[in-house]
Design an enzyme around this catalytic site. Structure first.
Site, mmCIF file in Angstrom:
data_model
loop_
_atom_site.group_PDB
_atom_site.id
_atom_site.type_symbol
_atom_site.label_atom_id
_atom_site.label_comp_id
_atom_site.label_asym_id
_atom_site.label_seq_id
_atom_site.Cartn_x
_atom_site.Cartn_y
_atom_site.Cartn_z
ATOM 1 N N ASN A 184 -22.501 -10.011 12.188
ATOM 2 C CA ASN A 184 -23.834 -9.483 12.500
ATOM 3 C C ASN A 184 -23.878 -9.288 14.009
ATOM 4 O O ASN A 184 -23.968 -10.264 14.742
ATOM 5 C CB ASN A 184 -24.898 -10.489 12.035
ATOM 6 C CG ASN A 184 -26.283 -10.127 12.544
ATOM 7 O OD1 ASN A 184 -26.530 -8.999 12.952
ATOM 8 N ND2 ASN A 184 -27.194 -11.097 12.519
ATOM 9 N N LYS A 192 -26.094 -7.975 15.789
ATOM 10 C CA LYS A 192 -27.461 -8.053 16.339
ATOM 11 C C LYS A 192 -27.700 -6.889 17.303
ATOM 12 O O LYS A 192 -27.143 -5.821 17.111
ATOM 13 C CB LYS A 192 -27.709 -9.402 17.010
ATOM 14 C CG LYS A 192 -27.314 -10.587 16.136
ATOM 15 C CD LYS A 192 -27.893 -11.860 16.642
ATOM 16 C CE LYS A 192 -27.279 -13.032 15.898
ATOM 17 N NZ LYS A 192 -28.045 -14.251 16.052
ATOM 18 N N HIS A 248 -33.029 -11.575 7.760
ATOM 19 C CA HIS A 248 -32.491 -12.429 8.821
ATOM 20 C C HIS A 248 -33.646 -13.162 9.501
ATOM 21 O O HIS A 248 -34.731 -12.603 9.668
ATOM 22 C CB HIS A 248 -31.720 -11.581 9.846
ATOM 23 C CG HIS A 248 -30.923 -12.424 10.792
ATOM 24 N ND1 HIS A 248 -31.496 -13.038 11.871
ATOM 25 C CD2 HIS A 248 -29.617 -12.788 10.788
ATOM 26 C CE1 HIS A 248 -30.563 -13.745 12.506
ATOM 27 N NE2 HIS A 248 -29.414 -13.599 11.864
ATOM 28 N N GLU A 274 -34.312 -13.766 12.456
ATOM 29 C CA GLU A 274 -34.891 -13.087 13.633
ATOM 30 C C GLU A 274 -35.870 -11.996 13.201
ATOM 31 O O GLU A 274 -36.863 -11.743 13.895
ATOM 32 C CB GLU A 274 -33.755 -12.529 14.512
ATOM 33 C CG GLU A 274 -33.011 -13.662 15.212
ATOM 34 C CD GLU A 274 -31.556 -13.383 15.534
ATOM 35 O OE1 GLU A 274 -31.135 -12.218 15.530
ATOM 36 O OE2 GLU A 274 -30.825 -14.361 15.789
ATOM 37 N N GLU A 276 -28.585 -19.589 6.371
ATOM 38 C CA GLU A 276 -28.497 -19.685 7.827
ATOM 39 C C GLU A 276 -29.584 -20.628 8.339
ATOM 40 O O GLU A 276 -30.738 -20.200 8.525
ATOM 41 C CB GLU A 276 -28.704 -18.309 8.452
ATOM 42 C CG GLU A 276 -27.670 -17.288 8.032
ATOM 43 C CD GLU A 276 -27.480 -16.230 9.108
ATOM 44 O OE1 GLU A 276 -26.341 -16.089 9.563
ATOM 45 O OE2 GLU A 276 -28.457 -15.583 9.505
ATOM 46 N N GLY A 305 -27.022 -19.284 16.892
ATOM 47 C CA GLY A 305 -26.892 -18.988 18.318
ATOM 48 C C GLY A 305 -27.119 -20.191 19.215
ATOM 49 O O GLY A 305 -27.257 -20.058 20.429
ATOM 50 N N SER A 337 -23.677 -20.537 14.176
ATOM 51 C CA SER A 337 -22.653 -21.026 15.093
ATOM 52 C C SER A 337 -21.319 -21.306 14.390
ATOM 53 O O SER A 337 -20.629 -22.275 14.713
ATOM 54 C CB SER A 337 -23.149 -22.262 15.850
ATOM 55 O OG SER A 337 -24.313 -21.941 16.591
HETATM 56 C C1 PEP Z 1 -26.558 -14.876 12.790
HETATM 57 O O1 PEP Z 1 -27.368 -14.438 13.570
HETATM 58 O O2 PEP Z 1 -26.508 -14.387 11.648
HETATM 59 C C2 PEP Z 1 -25.688 -15.966 13.235
HETATM 60 C C3 PEP Z 1 -25.145 -16.731 12.331
HETATM 61 O O3 PEP Z 1 -25.517 -16.106 14.584
HETATM 62 P P1 PEP Z 1 -24.502 -17.125 15.337
HETATM 63 O O4 PEP Z 1 -23.191 -17.069 14.607
HETATM 64 O O5 PEP Z 1 -24.416 -16.586 16.733
HETATM 65 O O6 PEP Z 1 -25.125 -18.474 15.255
#
Ligand code: PEP
Length: 251
Positions: free
Chosen positions: A9, A11, A96, A98, A167, A173, A213
């Site tokens: 992803n 973003k 997601h 966000e 998630e 992040g 992460s």
């Molecule tokens: C994401 O935004 O889907 C995600 C898992 O981000 P990160 O791997 O940076 O934590």
């Protein structure tokens, strides 16, 4: 056997040129390698069509990071599922955290988006996950169950086309990863929830990805869990050198 998937992803990162270069780099890195999972990159809308072209002839599938909750019309700035599909993309991330947090996406909107994505032949990668407070006060399973309900009006046939991504928002992040036990507990819970609605067979065939992460160093332990079928990867998907070890974690 359900599919193993590692999906990036991106973003709101990468210009068109940077995105094409990243996709080409990934294609080169994967060329001639035995890959034991499906590889997907979900890119900003602006790059989707060019990335589809750039990865032609490779194993890489391409997706968008969102789509509109309308099919077409006077919705300035929106991009519909049919537009995404017209590029040759096959996937779309929906729900997601966000999008839920910053753009107010609700279950109702997401039910509509999932329906439109499916009508247009896209595979939704549907995200669920709790915030830190919900993890700490123990309501996280109820929260996730509530998010899954956005999908439970789908027919069995349509539900079977989805990919789910767990998630935990506190892990996205932040560098904080759920332990493999914490992640497995929720993945198994999601699978049980699916089984209650659609039966064990559908639940067993549904790929549930972990996101938050995830990186080359923790992917092998996460992916070794029985209910974790791969990863949705943010930060580590932005460089070939950090994305490849996650793909290679599927030995
Ligand atoms: C994401 O935004 O889907 C995600 C898992 O981000 P990160 O791997 O940076 O934590």
């Amino acid at each position: 056997m359900r599919k193993k998937i590692v999906a990036g992803n991106w973003k709101m990162n990468t210009t068109l040129q940077e995105g094409v270069a990243l996709a080409q780099g990934l294609k080169e890195a994967l060329a001639g390698k035995k890959v034991n999972c499906d590889v997907v990159v979900c890119t900003p809308f602006i790059s989707v069509a060019s990335v589809v072209e750039a990865v032609k002839g490779s194993v890489i599938g391409v997706g968008a990071e969102n789509c509109a909750d309308h099919d077409k019309g006077a919705y300035t700035g929106e991009v519909s599922a049919s537009m995404v599909a017209s590029t040759g993309a096959k996937y779309v991330i929906l729900g997601h955290s966000e999008r839920r947090q910053y753009y107010g996406e609700t279950n109702e909107m997401l039910t509509t988006k999932v329906g439109l994505a499916l009508e247009n032949g896209l595979t939704p990668i549907f995200c669920v996950g709790e915030v830190k407070e919900e993890r700490e006060n123990g309501t996280f399973k109820a929260v996730i169950e509530g998010q899954m309900k956005a999908l439970y009006g789908l027919s069995k046939e349509d539900f079977s086309k989805l990919v789910i991504a767990y998630e935990p928002v506190w892990a996205i992040g932040t560098g904080l990863t759920a332990t493999s036990d914490q992640a497995e507990e929720v993945h198994a819970f999601i699978r049980e929830s699916i089984a209650k609605v659609y039966g064990k067979e559908v639940a067993e065939e549904t790929s549930i990805l972990y996101g938050g992460s995830c990186k080359g160093s923790n992917a092998p332990e996460l992916f070794a869990q029985p209910d974790i079928d791969g990863g949705l990867i943010g930060g580590a998907a932005l460089k070939v050198d950090t994305f490849m070890p996650i793909i290679e974690a599927w030995k």
